[in-house]
Motif scaffolding. Structure first.
Motif, mmCIF file in Angstrom:
data_model
loop_
_atom_site.group_PDB
_atom_site.id
_atom_site.type_symbol
_atom_site.label_atom_id
_atom_site.label_comp_id
_atom_site.label_asym_id
_atom_site.label_seq_id
_atom_site.Cartn_x
_atom_site.Cartn_y
_atom_site.Cartn_z
ATOM 1 N N ASN A 32 0.828 -1.215 0.000
ATOM 2 C CA ASN A 32 0.000 0.000 0.000
ATOM 3 C C ASN A 32 0.858 1.258 0.000
ATOM 4 O O ASN A 32 0.569 2.227 -0.717
ATOM 5 N N LYS A 45 2.421 6.018 -7.430
ATOM 6 C CA LYS A 45 1.327 6.702 -8.132
ATOM 7 C C LYS A 45 1.494 8.213 -8.029
ATOM 8 O O LYS A 45 1.250 8.945 -8.991
ATOM 9 N N GLN A 46 1.932 8.689 -6.845
ATOM 10 C CA GLN A 46 2.194 10.117 -6.673
ATOM 11 C C GLN A 46 3.343 10.581 -7.566
ATOM 12 O O GLN A 46 3.384 11.744 -7.993
ATOM 13 N N GLN A 91 2.560 1.519 -3.473
ATOM 14 C CA GLN A 91 1.575 1.943 -4.471
ATOM 15 C C GLN A 91 1.324 3.441 -4.402
ATOM 16 O O GLN A 91 1.355 4.142 -5.435
ATOM 17 N N ASP A 92 1.043 3.930 -3.214
ATOM 18 C CA ASP A 92 0.765 5.364 -3.042
ATOM 19 C C ASP A 92 1.949 6.203 -3.490
ATOM 20 O O ASP A 92 1.792 7.215 -4.183
ATOM 21 N N ASN A 93 3.144 5.779 -3.102
ATOM 22 C CA ASN A 93 4.349 6.534 -3.443
ATOM 23 C C ASN A 93 4.549 6.627 -4.958
ATOM 24 O O ASN A 93 4.746 7.718 -5.502
#
Length: 221
Positions: free
Chosen positions: A16, A23-24, A19-21
């Motif tokens: 998680n 995508k940013q 993924q967040d990193n």
């Protein structure tokens, strides 16, 4: 065109965060939670880079790396909780491009990924109505966009960065495909034909020098 990363990791909380990193950072992200799923996603999704954990269920990271290397030279960055020179050596020996030990700094990991994908390079070339963007993986001719494969991007980027230099097929195999490539050098000719077709009226920029090889040259002679 966003660069796609395949994350193969069984620790969901870490997935998680990763993924967040990414995508940013503007990447497209695909996830697999075990080795078998990772190999399936590799074939289905055609990522540009694999972020691979070593300790995976069903198939280990070593096995996944070995399987991918049979068919692809895409960048593989291995992650592990172990801190061992032997693990690092084994990963690199199997064909991994880089290695990072958990726990790691996300900024350092992101820099490693960008370096492997050569996103820190100046990547846009323009000539008349022709432009090539290595980051986006596309050629633009008179505002029409043509997408390129990873190998086509690598090849064209290399030729443009070395404008005017004549390269033999053997040299290009070493530089673009890698020293461990054991195929026929005619794959270079096939790739050149594909790239020229996509370059359309600017195909003359990619020149054949009889008896010597290929060069990228802006002259029309």
């Amino acid at each position: 065109m966003k660069r796609k990363i395949l994350i193969i990791e069984d620790e969901k909380s870490l997935v998680n965060v990763l993924q967040d990193n990414f995508k940013q950072e503007g990447f497209s992200v695909v996830v697999a939670y075990n080795g078998e799923e990772g190999i399936e996603k590799f074939y289905l999704e055609s990522p540009q880079l694999v972020l691979l954990d070593i300790n995976l269920p069903k198939k280990t990271g070593w096995e996944v790396c070995k399987e991918i290397r049979k068919v692809s030279t895409l960048p593989i960055l291995m992650m592990t909780a172990r801190d061992s020179d032997e693990d690092e050596y084994r990963g690199l020996d199997l064909g991994a491009d880089d290695y990072i030990t958990k726990p790691f700094n996300l900024k350092i990991l992101t820099l490693k990924v960008k370096k492997l994908l050569k996103l820190d390079d100046v990547s846009i070339y323009k000539f008349e109505d022709f432009s090539f963007d290595a980051k986006k993986g596309e050629i633009i001719i008179e505002n029409s966009s043509i997408e390129l494969t990873r190998r086509e991007i690598q090849f064209l980027e290399y030729m443009i960065k070395n404008k005017g230099i004549i390269f033999s097929r053997e040299y290009l195999l070493n530089e673009v495909w890698g020293f461990d490539f054991d195929g026929d050098d005619r794959v270079v000719d096939t790739l050149v034909k594909r790239v020229r077709k996509k370059m359309d009226k600017y195909s003359y920029l990619l020149k054949t020098v009889r008896g010597m090889g290929y060069s990228f040259d802006e002259s029309k002679n």
